[in-house]
Write an enzyme that holds these catalytic residues in place. Structure first.
Site, mmCIF file in Angstrom:
data_model
loop_
_atom_site.group_PDB
_atom_site.id
_atom_site.type_symbol
_atom_site.label_atom_id
_atom_site.label_comp_id
_atom_site.label_asym_id
_atom_site.label_seq_id
_atom_site.Cartn_x
_atom_site.Cartn_y
_atom_site.Cartn_z
ATOM 1 N N GLU A 57 -15.385 -3.402 31.621
ATOM 2 C CA GLU A 57 -14.739 -4.639 32.056
ATOM 3 C C GLU A 57 -15.467 -5.803 31.392
ATOM 4 O O GLU A 57 -16.615 -6.096 31.727
ATOM 5 C CB GLU A 57 -14.789 -4.792 33.574
ATOM 6 C CG GLU A 57 -14.195 -6.112 34.061
ATOM 7 C CD GLU A 57 -14.395 -6.359 35.547
ATOM 8 O OE1 GLU A 57 -14.425 -7.541 35.949
ATOM 9 O OE2 GLU A 57 -14.542 -5.376 36.308
ATOM 10 N N ARG A 61 -16.252 -14.882 31.490
ATOM 11 C CA ARG A 61 -17.229 -15.855 31.978
ATOM 12 C C ARG A 61 -17.973 -16.551 30.844
ATOM 13 O O ARG A 61 -18.743 -17.467 31.089
ATOM 14 C CB ARG A 61 -18.248 -15.154 32.895
ATOM 15 C CG ARG A 61 -17.636 -14.559 34.142
ATOM 16 C CD ARG A 61 -18.689 -13.901 35.002
ATOM 17 N NE ARG A 61 -18.092 -13.149 36.095
ATOM 18 C CZ ARG A 61 -18.778 -12.475 37.002
ATOM 19 N NH1 ARG A 61 -20.114 -12.462 36.931
ATOM 20 N NH2 ARG A 61 -18.163 -11.821 37.970
ATOM 21 N N LYS A 145 -9.896 -4.657 44.034
ATOM 22 C CA LYS A 145 -11.338 -4.799 43.866
ATOM 23 C C LYS A 145 -11.872 -5.549 45.083
ATOM 24 O O LYS A 145 -11.391 -6.638 45.394
ATOM 25 C CB LYS A 145 -11.606 -5.593 42.583
ATOM 26 C CG LYS A 145 -13.021 -6.171 42.458
ATOM 27 C CD LYS A 145 -13.117 -6.946 41.154
ATOM 28 C CE LYS A 145 -14.314 -7.869 41.133
ATOM 29 N NZ LYS A 145 -14.451 -8.555 39.832
#
Length: 224
Positions: A57, A61, A145
Site C-alpha cells: 500500500e 502522504r 479498514k
C-alpha cells in the site's frame, strides 16, 4: 488479466469484494509505505518482496506517492500495488491513472464511497465506528479498514463488530505491531493487517535493505 489486476468499468461490488479478499488473503501483512525519496522506491519494494511482502500500500502522504505507484507497476509487475491515503474523487482518479490495483482510504465520506462504487478499482474504506460501517454497507461494501485500529478499540472492537456485521471483514491498521499481530489475525473477521514496523525510517534513510527484508520475513513468520 491476472486475478490481481483491476477489472473493467461496470464490475460489480461482489466481484470487487472477491478481489479484495484475494489481495488481502495473499498479503496477510500489508506494509503501509510513505516514500520520502524517489531513489528509495525500487530498493524498498525489492527488500519487502524478498522478505515475502509482495502486496504494497503506497500512500499519497508524500509527493512521491503517485510516482512510486507508476514506477512499481512498470518496473515490478509481479507485485500488487495499491494506493493509500486516498481522500477524495480527484485522488481516486489520479491513482487509477497511475495504475493502482486497489485503493485504501483512512476514513469515509458519502462522496468517496459513491466514487468507489463507480470506480473499476476495489476500494477498502477506512472506518472507526459502526455508523461508518453502515454507511458503506448500504452501498454494498463488506470489507473495511479499521483505522486507527488500536485507538479505535483494537481486536476487541473487531470482535464486537462481528455480532451485528456478520458478513463484514476487516484490515486493521494503526498500532499493529509484532506484539499484537497474532491477536488480530486470530479473529475470523480479520483478512489481513496493515503495518509499518518493517519500515523503520532510519533503515530506509541509510539504505539498510537487508534489515527491511529480515524484518518483513520475521513479520510473516509470526503468523505461521
Amino acid at each position: 488479466m491476472t486475478t490481481l489486476e483491476p477489472s473493467q468499468p461496470g464490475i460489480s461490488m461482489a466481484d470487487k469484494i472477491a478481489l479484495i479478499d484475494r489481495i488481502c488473503g495473499q498479503a496477510r501483512i500489508l506494509p503501509v509505505i510513505t516514500i520520502a525519496r524517489e531513489q528509495d522506491i525500487l530498493p524498498l519494494a525489492d527488500a519487502l518482496a524478498a522478505g515475502g511482502l509482495k502486496t504494497l500500500e503506497v500512500t499519497l502522504r508524500s509527493e512521491h506517492g503517485l510516482t512510486a505507484i507508476r514506477l512499481l507497476r512498470e518496473q515490478r509487475p509481479e507485485l500488487c500495488v495499491g494506493a493509500g491515503t486516498v481522500l477524495d474523487r480527484s485522488m481516486l482518479a489520479a491513482v487509477e491513472q497511475a495504475g493502482a490495483q486497489f485503493v485504501v482510504t483512512p476514513g469515509c465520506t458519502q462522496d468517496i464511497l459513491e466514487a468507489g462504487v463507480e470506480s473499476p478499482l476495489p476500494l477498502l474504506p477506512g472506518i472507526s465506528s459502526a455508523s461508518e460501517i453502515m454507511m458503506g454497507y448500504a452501498l454494498g461494501y463488506r470489507r473495511f479498514k479499521l483505522f486507527p485500529a488500536e485507538i479505535s478499540g483494537g481486536a476487541a472492537a473487531i470482535k464486537a463488530f462481528g455480532g451485528p456485521f456478520g458478513e463484514v471483514r476487516f484490515c486493521p491498521t494503526g498500532g499493529v505491531n509484532p506484539g499484537n499481530v497474532k491477536q488480530y489475525m486470530a479473529l475470523a473477521n480479520v483478512m489481513c493487517v496493515g503495518g509499518t514496523w518493517m519500515l523503520d525510517s532510519s533503515w530506509i534513510k541509510n539504505g539498510e535493505w537487508a534489515r527491511v527484508q529480515a524484518c518483513s520475513a520475521q513479520a510473516l513468520a509470526l503468523l505461521d
